[in-house]
Scaffold this active site. Structure first.
Site, PDB file in Angstrom:
ATOM      1  N   GLU B  59      73.481   3.159 114.402  1.00 33.95           N
ATOM      2  CA  GLU B  59      73.855   3.444 115.794  1.00 33.95           C
ATOM      3  C   GLU B  59      74.772   2.394 116.389  1.00 33.95           C
ATOM      4  O   GLU B  59      75.583   2.684 117.272  1.00 33.95           O
ATOM      5  CB  GLU B  59      72.611   3.597 116.677  1.00 33.95           C
ATOM      6  N   PHE B 121      55.359   7.458 120.683  1.00 36.99           N
ATOM      7  CA  PHE B 121      56.128   7.191 119.474  1.00 36.99           C
ATOM      8  C   PHE B 121      57.619   7.128 119.820  1.00 36.99           C
ATOM      9  O   PHE B 121      58.135   8.021 120.489  1.00 36.99           O
ATOM     10  CB  PHE B 121      55.860   8.300 118.438  1.00 36.99           C
ATOM     11  N   GLN B 122      58.274   6.079 119.379  1.00 39.71           N
ATOM     12  CA  GLN B 122      59.714   5.849 119.607  1.00 39.71           C
ATOM     13  C   GLN B 122      60.074   5.800 121.086  1.00 39.71           C
ATOM     14  O   GLN B 122      61.139   6.244 121.495  1.00 39.71           O
ATOM     15  CB  GLN B 122      60.550   6.891 118.866  1.00 39.71           C
ATOM     16  N   LYS B 171      63.263  14.223 126.173  1.00 44.90           N
ATOM     17  CA  LYS B 171      63.403  15.382 125.286  1.00 44.90           C
ATOM     18  C   LYS B 171      63.060  16.697 125.992  1.00 44.90           C
ATOM     19  O   LYS B 171      63.761  17.697 125.829  1.00 44.90           O
ATOM     20  CB  LYS B 171      62.500  15.193 124.065  1.00 44.90           C
ATOM     21  N   MET B 487      84.650 -19.856 110.886  1.00 42.07           N
ATOM     22  CA  MET B 487      84.721 -20.452 112.219  1.00 42.07           C
ATOM     23  C   MET B 487      83.561 -21.425 112.428  1.00 42.07           C
ATOM     24  O   MET B 487      83.723 -22.468 113.067  1.00 42.07           O
ATOM     25  CB  MET B 487      84.719 -19.357 113.289  1.00 42.07           C
TER      26      MET B 487
HETATM   27  C1  LIG Z   1      76.704 -11.022 115.485  1.00 39.08           C
HETATM   28  C2  LIG Z   1      77.202 -12.424 115.470  1.00 39.08           C
HETATM   29  N1  LIG Z   1      76.444 -13.393 114.902  1.00 39.08           N
HETATM   30  C3  LIG Z   1      76.910 -14.672 114.859  1.00 39.08           C
HETATM   31  C4  LIG Z   1      78.116 -14.999 115.412  1.00 39.08           C
HETATM   32  C5  LIG Z   1      78.604 -16.441 115.401  1.00 39.08           C
HETATM   33  N2  LIG Z   1      79.839 -16.547 114.580  1.00 39.08           N
HETATM   34  C6  LIG Z   1      81.062 -16.576 115.147  1.00 39.08           C
HETATM   35  S1  LIG Z   1      82.289 -16.650 114.008  1.00 39.08           S
HETATM   36  C7  LIG Z   1      81.188 -16.684 112.756  1.00 39.08           C
HETATM   37  C8  LIG Z   1      81.671 -16.743 111.327  1.00 39.08           C
HETATM   38  C9  LIG Z   1      82.359 -15.510 110.904  1.00 39.08           C
HETATM   39  O1  LIG Z   1      82.567 -15.565 109.519  1.00 39.08           O
HETATM   40  P1  LIG Z   1      83.513 -14.562 108.782  1.00 39.08           P
HETATM   41  O2  LIG Z   1      83.257 -13.180 109.234  1.00 39.08           O
HETATM   42  O3  LIG Z   1      83.407 -14.786 107.325  1.00 39.08           O
HETATM   43  O4  LIG Z   1      84.954 -14.929 109.327  1.00 39.08           O
HETATM   44  P2  LIG Z   1      85.826 -16.269 109.170  1.00 39.08           P
HETATM   45  O5  LIG Z   1      85.504 -17.148 110.342  1.00 39.08           O
HETATM   46  O6  LIG Z   1      85.484 -16.905 107.872  1.00 39.08           O
HETATM   47  O7  LIG Z   1      87.235 -15.778 109.220  1.00 39.08           O
HETATM   48  C10 LIG Z   1      79.882 -16.649 113.228  1.00 39.08           C
HETATM   49  C11 LIG Z   1      78.692 -16.683 112.369  1.00 39.08           C
HETATM   50  C12 LIG Z   1      78.836 -13.955 116.023  1.00 39.08           C
HETATM   51  N3  LIG Z   1      80.004 -14.180 116.629  1.00 39.08           N
HETATM   52  N4  LIG Z   1      78.381 -12.678 116.011  1.00 39.08           N
END
Ligand SMILES: Cc1ncc(C[n+]2csc(CCOP(=O)(O)OP(=O)(O)O)c2C)c(N)n1
Lengths: 163, 577
Positions: B59, B121-122, B171, B487
């Site tokens: 979803e 439920f749900q 529902k 990042m």
């Molecule tokens: C759902 C979620 N969890 C954690 C983060 C924190 N976060 C920001 S950038 C990042 C790393 C992303 O890694 P990747 O997708 O491999 O991209 P890269 O930075 O290596 O290009 C994280 C964990 C986020 N933005 N969103």
């Protein structure tokens, strides 16, 4: 600074939680909040007592206006207004306290609305600071219970909040 | 099983009413996933063909895809989920859309009205859970209210500052019968979005801009959402002033135009950030001075400037930054009025002042803050984006996930048109990239759609490879695979003395085999010399989904960078770390 904000809102279920949720989500202070329907059953009138810098108050007003169910918002502090709160205090009324309490109640223009062997229940109305002053004036150990409604506010003269 | 009481003549079920409402709204796609509480609705979907239902695999992806459809087209996106877990799975999608002001209507099933509050439920309190992350929400309590509620939901979602609206429908309500009447219009005394800006303020703004010595135009997502790119271009060109866009505003002004200084903010260009810091009159349009854009507000205010702010949402004005000339209104309407004033105006900007301001900007440009050192040994992520821009002739719909790859995409893909750059700016939601690409591709079946992602992000909604196959979506996934949560690794390198705590991505799947197992084409690209050829090959496969796994430099960082809490002019540039 303390501000009293009045608002009119659609009288829908969940209206109160939208306002309360806004205050908690944005970390705004909320000292008291009262809400009840108006003479127009489709509207609720709310009085919120809050505090914050002018910038914060400005944001609060804007954020309240942004709520889809809010019809009108007024910062009462922008003009002249009247504020009233109702308080019920149950106090010890035994021995020397019995006369003392009656006198205090009179000074603050309160009314004794319930009398029991050992206690009085006093009703006081006024601005929130007057109610604070009344509690200050009482001997702490004499106070058995207090309940306050939170402030309601209304503009003076022809300052009217209506749709 | 609840009783589906028999109808009087002219009466139809709540489920059918809902479908008819969506038809009235000319909905083309509903992104959804069935379940108990929405079975009556799905039964009606089975019987109609006015809109297409896109069955996602989670979803969250339904809401993201609907969100991207809205971003790419400007229409309201629609998602449909069941109660309980279906509803909670939708939350990240809703919050993502909320932060970026995207018009969505999310319909959630609810347990039958008499069961509400019984821990059925749900059952989950969807209205309660979503309250802080929607523009508005409704619980429908009577079948007779469905049509008016849906009408309001679309109206609220699309007008003023747009946003997601949730409609929770028990529902039993979808089984009850009523006459269908779709309201022709909506009137709400409590909701009257402001469109026209204050004329006096607009005049004042134009006067200030004409008198400026060091003017700057800073625009955000509001220009894209408000379809005001043309008006902005006309205004900026007439004045000849420099323009910068926020991450959300890219495409609002053509990136290849000489007046464009690039994106500003944490990973903005040197010239954009310096001009923002040093201008004397700043025009902000549909932007909100957020923390990733102006850095430390105290530092921002160490310089004196006059700020004009145009925004449809009064609460965005003077929220983080004190505004001198606030203009509340629809950005398109306000810019149109400003353009009219400019045409009628005899006064022109002081040519000498503007010339020396541009000279100053050109010296900042000479820093070439986006230049990176290319390599013949290892693929540089920036190089992939540059080549992608060339191969797609700068005309693709580009979605991204969140991380370094997102910033490189924003910096190196030069967007010349609005609604082409689709990413999660406000919430920064990893996992949006692939479902965003689905929404874009469905909206534009013959367009080139690229999803720029990281190996961390793509795995957050990887199951959608299946949806892409089912609907034959010829998306191109550009995976910049650095084997790191890049990042996070970058921040750990800069601010945590290289302690790479849990930022290494171990046990990655074989992405080529994974893509193939879903029926797609997979490619591994390891050699820089192969980058361009591989991209051409992939985009030549016009009817295939291609998953391109680029093995990139693990140590590459995003520059420039304004460290958290620092001022805009306190950037770290490449080679200065
Ligand atoms: C759902 C979620 N969890 C954690 C983060 C924190 N976060 C920001 S950038 C990042 C790393 C992303 O890694 P990747 O997708 O491999 O991209 P890269 O930075 O290596 O290009 C994280 C964990 C986020 N933005 N969103």
């Amino acid at each position: 600074m303390k501000h009293i904000i009045s608002l009119l809102m659609e009288n829908e279920s969940g209206a109160l939680s939208r306002v309360a949720g806004l205050f908690s989500a944005r970390a705004y202070n909320i000292e008291s909040l009262t809400v009840a329907p108006t003479e127009d059953a489709t509207l609720s009138r709310m009085t919120i007592v809050t505090s914050g810098s002018e910038d914060v108050i400005e944001q609060i007003i804007k954020q309240l206006n942004k709520l889809v169910d809010v019809v009108k918002v007024l910062d009462l502090n922008d003009g002249r207004y009247i504020e009233r709160e109702l308080m019920l205090v149950k106090v010890k009324a035994t021995g020397i306290f019995r006369d003392e309490m009656k006198r205090m109640c009179d000074i603050f223009r309160g009314r004794i609305i319930d009398v029991a062997d050992g206690s009085y229940t006093i009703e006081v109305t006024g601005s929130s600071s007057k109610l604070d002053a009344f509690l200050e004036a009482l001997d702490k150990s004499a106070i058995l219970e207090t309940v306050r409604t939170g402030a309601s506010g209304i503009g003076r003269g022809d300052r009217i909040l209506k749709v | 099983m609840e009783d589906r009481t028999s109808p009087h003549s002219h009466q139809i079920s709540g489920a059918e009413i809902l479908i008819r409402c969506l038809q009235e709204e000319k909905v083309k796609f509903v992104f959804g996933y069935p379940g108990g509480a929405v079975l009556h609705i799905y039964d009606e979907i089975f019987k109609q063909d006015a809109f297409k239902h896109i069955l996602v695999r989670h979803e969250q992806a339904a809401v993201h895809a609907a969100d991207a459809f809205a971003r790419a087209t400007g229409e309201v996106g629609v998602a449909l989920v069941t109660s309980g877990p279906g509803a909670t799975n939708a939350i990240t999608g809703i919050a993502t859309a909320y932060m970026d002001s995207i018009p969505l209507v999310v319909i959630s099933g609810q347990v039958p009205a008499p069961a509400i509050g019984m821990d059925a439920f749900q059952e989950v309190d969807m209205v309660g859970i979503t309250r802080p992350c929607v523009k508005h929400n409704f619980l429908v309590k009577d079948v007779k209210d469905i049509a008016a509620t849906i009408k309001k939901a679309f109206y609220i979602a699309a007008t003023g500052r747009p946003g997601p609206v949730v409609v929770d429908i028990p529902k039993d309500i979808t089984a009850h019968f009523a006459k269908f009447e779709y309201p022709a219009s909506v009137e709400m005394r409590s909701y009257t979005p402001i469109i026209k800006g204050h004329s006096g303020q607009i005049k004042k703004a134009v006067k200030l801009l004409l008198e400026a010595k060091r003017p700057m135009i800073y625009t955000g997502g509001g220009v894209v959402l408000g379809n005001a790119a043309e008006e902005l271009i006309q205004f900026a060109r007439k004045l000849g002033y420099p323009v910068t866009n926020t991450l959300m505003g890219l495409g609002g002004y053509p990136s290849t135009d000489n007046q464009f200084l690039g994106m500003l903010g944490m990973h903005g260009t040197y010239e954009a950030n310096m001009a923002m810091q040093n201008c004397d009159v700043l025009l902000a349009v549909g932007a909100r001075f957020d923390d990733r854009v102006i850095g430390n507000p105290g530092h921002f205010f160490s310089k004196d400037r006059t700020i004009i702010h145009v925004d449809v949402d009064p609460s965005s004005i003077s929220k983080r930054v004190k505004i001198d000339v606030p203009i509340v209104g629809d950005v398109k309407s306000v810019l149109t009025e400003m353009n009219e004033l400019l045409i009628a105006e005899t006064k022109t900007p002081d040519a000498g002042d503007i010339k020396s301001w541009w000279q100053q900007i050109d010296t900042w440009r000479e820093k070439k803050s986006l230049v990176y050192k290319n390599s013949t040994e290892v693929i540089k992520p920036q190089y992939v984006i540059e080549k992608l821009w060339e191969v797609t002739k700068g005309d693709a719909y580009v979605t991204s996930d969140v991380g370094q790859h997102q910033m490189w995409a924003a910096q190196y893909y030069k967007f010349d048109k609005p609604r082409r750059w689709i990413n999660s700016g406000g919430l920064g939601t990893m996992g949006v990239g692939l479902p965003y690409a689905m929404g874009c591709q469905l909206a534009n079946p013959t367009a080139q759609v690229a999803c720029i992602t990281g190996e961390g992000s793509i795995q957050m909604n990887i199951q959608e490879l299946s949806t892409c196959h089912q609907f034959r979506l010829p998306i191109k996934v550009i995976l910049l695979n650095n084997r790191y949560l890049g990042m996070v690794r970058q921040w750990q390198e800069f601010f945590y003395e290289n302690r790479y705590s849990e930022s290494y991505m171990d046990s990655l799947p074989d992405f080529v085999k994974l893509a193939e197992s879903y029926g797609h084409v997979g490619m591994n690209i390891v050699n820089p010399a192969d980058v361009e050829g591989a991209l051409k090959e992939a985009f030549d496969m016009k009817d295939r989904f291609v998953f391109m796994n680029f093995i990139t430099d693990q140590t590459e960082n995003v520059f420039p960078m304004v460290p958290n809490g620092k001022g805009l002019s306190e950037m770290i540039l490449a080679g200065e770390e």
